[in-house]
Design a protein around this motif. Structure first.
Motif, PDB file in Angstrom:
ATOM      1  N   VAL A  32      -0.624  16.985  59.928  1.00 44.89           N
ATOM      2  CA  VAL A  32      -2.037  17.322  60.109  1.00 44.89           C
ATOM      3  C   VAL A  32      -2.726  16.253  60.956  1.00 44.89           C
ATOM      4  N   PHE A  33      -2.357  14.984  60.764  1.00 41.30           N
ATOM      5  CA  PHE A  33      -2.928  13.911  61.582  1.00 41.30           C
ATOM      6  C   PHE A  33      -2.611  14.135  63.060  1.00 41.30           C
ATOM      7  N   ILE A  34      -1.369  14.503  63.345  1.00 47.73           N
ATOM      8  CA  ILE A  34      -0.927  14.665  64.730  1.00 47.73           C
ATOM      9  C   ILE A  34      -1.572  15.891  65.376  1.00 47.73           C
ATOM     10  N   LEU A  35      -1.779  16.948  64.602  1.00 46.11           N
ATOM     11  CA  LEU A  35      -2.291  18.200  65.150  1.00 46.11           C
ATOM     12  C   LEU A  35      -3.809  18.298  65.126  1.00 46.11           C
ATOM     13  N   LEU A  36      -4.464  17.408  64.405  1.00 44.59           N
ATOM     14  CA  LEU A  36      -5.923  17.482  64.265  1.00 44.59           C
ATOM     15  C   LEU A  36      -6.654  17.468  65.607  1.00 44.59           C
ATOM     16  N   PRO A  37      -6.378  16.535  66.521  1.00 47.98           N
ATOM     17  CA  PRO A  37      -7.107  16.553  67.799  1.00 47.98           C
ATOM     18  C   PRO A  37      -6.789  17.771  68.652  1.00 47.98           C
ATOM     19  N   VAL A  38      -5.589  18.326  68.502  1.00 48.59           N
ATOM     20  CA  VAL A  38      -5.218  19.516  69.267  1.00 48.59           C
ATOM     21  C   VAL A  38      -6.045  20.719  68.811  1.00 48.59           C
ATOM     22  N   PHE A  39      -6.192  20.880  67.512  1.00 50.53           N
ATOM     23  CA  PHE A  39      -6.976  21.991  66.975  1.00 50.53           C
ATOM     24  C   PHE A  39      -8.467  21.782  67.230  1.00 50.53           C
ATOM     25  N   GLU A  40      -8.892  20.517  67.276  1.00 50.02           N
ATOM     26  CA  GLU A  40     -10.298  20.236  67.560  1.00 50.02           C
ATOM     27  C   GLU A  40     -10.665  20.679  68.979  1.00 50.02           C
ATOM     28  N   GLU A  41      -9.790  20.384  69.932  1.00 48.05           N
ATOM     29  CA  GLU A  41     -10.043  20.788  71.307  1.00 48.05           C
ATOM     30  C   GLU A  41      -9.945  22.300  71.476  1.00 48.05           C
ATOM     31  N   ALA A  42      -9.014  22.911  70.747  1.00 49.42           N
ATOM     32  CA  ALA A  42      -8.742  24.335  70.934  1.00 49.42           C
ATOM     33  C   ALA A  42      -9.908  25.223  70.493  1.00 49.42           C
ATOM     34  N   ARG A  43     -10.702  24.788  69.529  1.00 50.71           N
ATOM     35  CA  ARG A  43     -11.783  25.654  69.048  1.00 50.71           C
ATOM     36  C   ARG A  43     -12.969  25.689  70.008  1.00 50.71           C
ATOM     37  N   MET A  44     -13.010  24.761  70.973  1.00 50.09           N
ATOM     38  CA  MET A  44     -14.056  24.750  72.002  1.00 50.09           C
ATOM     39  C   MET A  44     -15.457  24.814  71.386  1.00 50.09           C
ATOM     40  N   LYS A  45     -15.685  23.902  70.453  1.00 52.54           N
ATOM     41  CA  LYS A  45     -16.962  23.867  69.740  1.00 52.54           C
ATOM     42  C   LYS A  45     -18.078  23.362  70.638  1.00 52.54           C
ATOM     43  N   LYS A  46     -19.238  24.019  70.569  1.00 55.23           N
ATOM     44  CA  LYS A  46     -20.423  23.614  71.324  1.00 55.23           C
ATOM     45  C   LYS A  46     -21.589  23.441  70.368  1.00 55.23           C
ATOM     46  N   GLY A  47     -22.125  22.230  70.314  1.00 59.61           N
ATOM     47  CA  GLY A  47     -23.256  21.965  69.437  1.00 59.61           C
ATOM     48  C   GLY A  47     -22.913  22.195  67.982  1.00 59.61           C
ATOM     49  N   LYS A  48     -23.760  22.950  67.304  1.00 62.99           N
ATOM     50  CA  LYS A  48     -23.560  23.226  65.882  1.00 62.99           C
ATOM     51  C   LYS A  48     -22.744  24.484  65.640  1.00 62.99           C
ATOM     52  N   GLU A  49     -22.298  25.146  66.690  1.00 62.33           N
ATOM     53  CA  GLU A  49     -21.466  26.337  66.527  1.00 62.33           C
ATOM     54  C   GLU A  49     -20.096  25.941  65.979  1.00 62.33           C
ATOM     55  N   PRO A  50     -19.508  26.763  65.115  1.00 58.70           N
ATOM     56  CA  PRO A  50     -18.204  26.413  64.515  1.00 58.70           C
ATOM     57  C   PRO A  50     -17.035  26.498  65.486  1.00 58.70           C
ATOM     58  N   GLY A  51     -17.205  27.201  66.608  1.00 56.58           N
ATOM     59  CA  GLY A  51     -16.121  27.328  67.570  1.00 56.58           C
ATOM     60  C   GLY A  51     -15.399  28.655  67.460  1.00 56.58           C
ATOM     61  N   LYS A  52     -14.281  28.762  68.183  1.00 60.73           N
ATOM     62  CA  LYS A  52     -13.551  30.021  68.274  1.00 60.73           C
ATOM     63  C   LYS A  52     -12.250  29.977  67.481  1.00 60.73           C
ATOM     64  N   PHE A  53     -11.838  31.157  67.019  1.00 60.70           N
ATOM     65  CA  PHE A  53     -10.526  31.305  66.405  1.00 60.70           C
ATOM     66  C   PHE A  53      -9.493  31.449  67.521  1.00 60.70           C
ATOM     67  N   ARG A  54      -8.353  30.780  67.374  1.00 65.10           N
ATOM     68  CA  ARG A  54      -7.311  30.832  68.399  1.00 65.10           C
ATOM     69  C   ARG A  54      -5.946  31.044  67.766  1.00 65.10           C
ATOM     70  N   GLN A  55      -5.056  31.680  68.523  1.00 66.71           N
ATOM     71  CA  GLN A  55      -3.673  31.819  68.086  1.00 66.71           C
ATOM     72  C   GLN A  55      -2.924  30.515  68.321  1.00 66.71           C
ATOM     73  N   LEU A  56      -1.846  30.325  67.574  1.00 71.48           N
ATOM     74  CA  LEU A  56      -1.060  29.103  67.722  1.00 71.48           C
ATOM     75  C   LEU A  56      -0.462  28.988  69.120  1.00 71.48           C
ATOM     76  N   ASP A  57      -0.053  30.110  69.695  1.00 71.95           N
ATOM     77  CA  ASP A  57       0.507  30.063  71.051  1.00 71.95           C
ATOM     78  C   ASP A  57      -0.511  29.530  72.049  1.00 71.95           C
ATOM     79  N   GLU A  58      -1.774  29.890  71.859  1.00 71.67           N
ATOM     80  CA  GLU A  58      -2.821  29.398  72.748  1.00 71.67           C
ATOM     81  C   GLU A  58      -3.135  27.938  72.471  1.00 71.67           C
ATOM     82  N   ILE A  59      -3.165  27.576  71.189  1.00 76.93           N
ATOM     83  CA  ILE A  59      -3.504  26.202  70.800  1.00 76.93           C
ATOM     84  C   ILE A  59      -2.468  25.221  71.323  1.00 76.93           C
TER      85      ILE A  59
END
Length: 277
Positions: free
Chosen positions: A83-110
């Motif tokens: 989880v430590f190693i993958l945390l920054p990858v999932f953080e970038e993948a959700r493309m969060k803007k401001g207070k929005e929670p971000g987007k759901f993504r498939q693992l292949d995309e992430i």
């Protein structure tokens, strides 16, 4: 035929052996370090991830039976929570803007990360471990992941408290320390795998800890095994040509109380001189 014949490069690695059901000895993956973003080596074996470190003296080689290994470095592999190693990858993948929670993504995309194909080998381990810090939606047989800040903070607090309980069992010196100091050290260790913003700051605010109160000094440790090419397994030193040093924070030691009317022990002795006749 000797075991070393046909082998281009030889390394000495100390790691947890594969299970009896393991199909292979493991795969070395080139991934980004979760804090620095620099390339680092990890050993993926038996569905688990291990972090590679290395240590080398100025001069040294290994004698392996009748074979001499010119690379005198000692490589070690220690288990690390994926989880430590993958945390920054999932953080970038959700493309969060401001207070929005971000987007759901498939693992292949992430895990489609330019220059790091090794992440694509972690789909199975991510599907098992990342729901603890992610919201998951299923559409048919496909799962979509989105990082959840509240779940991440709860997980980090749990990690810090678990480490606080573990430290006293590793060193008897911790038994005499205050629980607050032990928690401080635990957060300092967890910090080595997190980016300052937002996770370290959120964790410190939650636990009411100020890491700036500590003195920072460089302590040599086994550096992470960064490498130029995953296939060659050839770790390199830091960008400045020196071995990596990781700053470790420790709470400032309390000044010893000086008793009144006390004297330095040196004052109890005088230099012997020869008397002149």
């Amino acid at each position: 035929m000797s075991w070393w014949e046909g082998v281009d490069e030889t390394r000495v690695l100390v790691a947890q052996g594969p299970s009896t059901s393991g199909k292979s000895a493991g795969t070395v993956l080139s991934l980004r370090h979760p804090r620095t973003g620099n390339t680092a080596c990890y050993l993926y074996t038996d569905g688990g991830l291990q972090e590679l470190h290395w240590f080398k003296q100025t001069y040294g080689s290994w004698f392996l039976g009748d074979y001499v290994c010119e690379d005198g470095r000692l490589y070690t592999a220690t288990p690390v929570d994926p989880v430590f190693i993958l945390l920054p990858v999932f953080e970038e993948a959700r493309m969060k803007k401001g207070k929005e929670p971000g987007k759901f993504r498939q693992l292949d995309e992430i895990f489609y990360i330019d220059g790091y194909p090794g992440y694509q080998s972690l789909s199975s381990i991510a599907e098992k471990t990342m729901p603890i810090v992610c919201d998951v939606k299923e559409v048919g047989s496909t799962k979509f992941f989105r990082l959840n800040d509240l779940k991440v903070l709860k997980w980090l607090c749990c990690k810090a408290h678990q480490l606080k309980q573990t430290l006293p069992t590793l060193d008897e010196n911790y038994a005499a320390r205050d629980e607050r100091d032990t928690l401080f050290d635990a957060v300092s260790i967890v910090r080595e795998y997190l980016k300052e913003e937002p996770w370290v700051n959120l964790l410190c605010n939650k636990l009411k800890i100020n890491l700036q109160d500590a003195n920072t000094k460089d302590i040599e440790i086994l550096p992470s095994s960064s490498e130029a090419g995953g296939a060659s397994f050839n770790p390199v030193q830091g960008s400045n040509g020196t071995e990596k040093k990781v700053p470790k924070t420790t709470r400032q030691a309390k000044k010893a109380k000086v008793e009144k009317d006390s004297h330095n022990i040196k004052d109890m002795f005088t230099r012997a001189t020869r008397k002149r006749g």
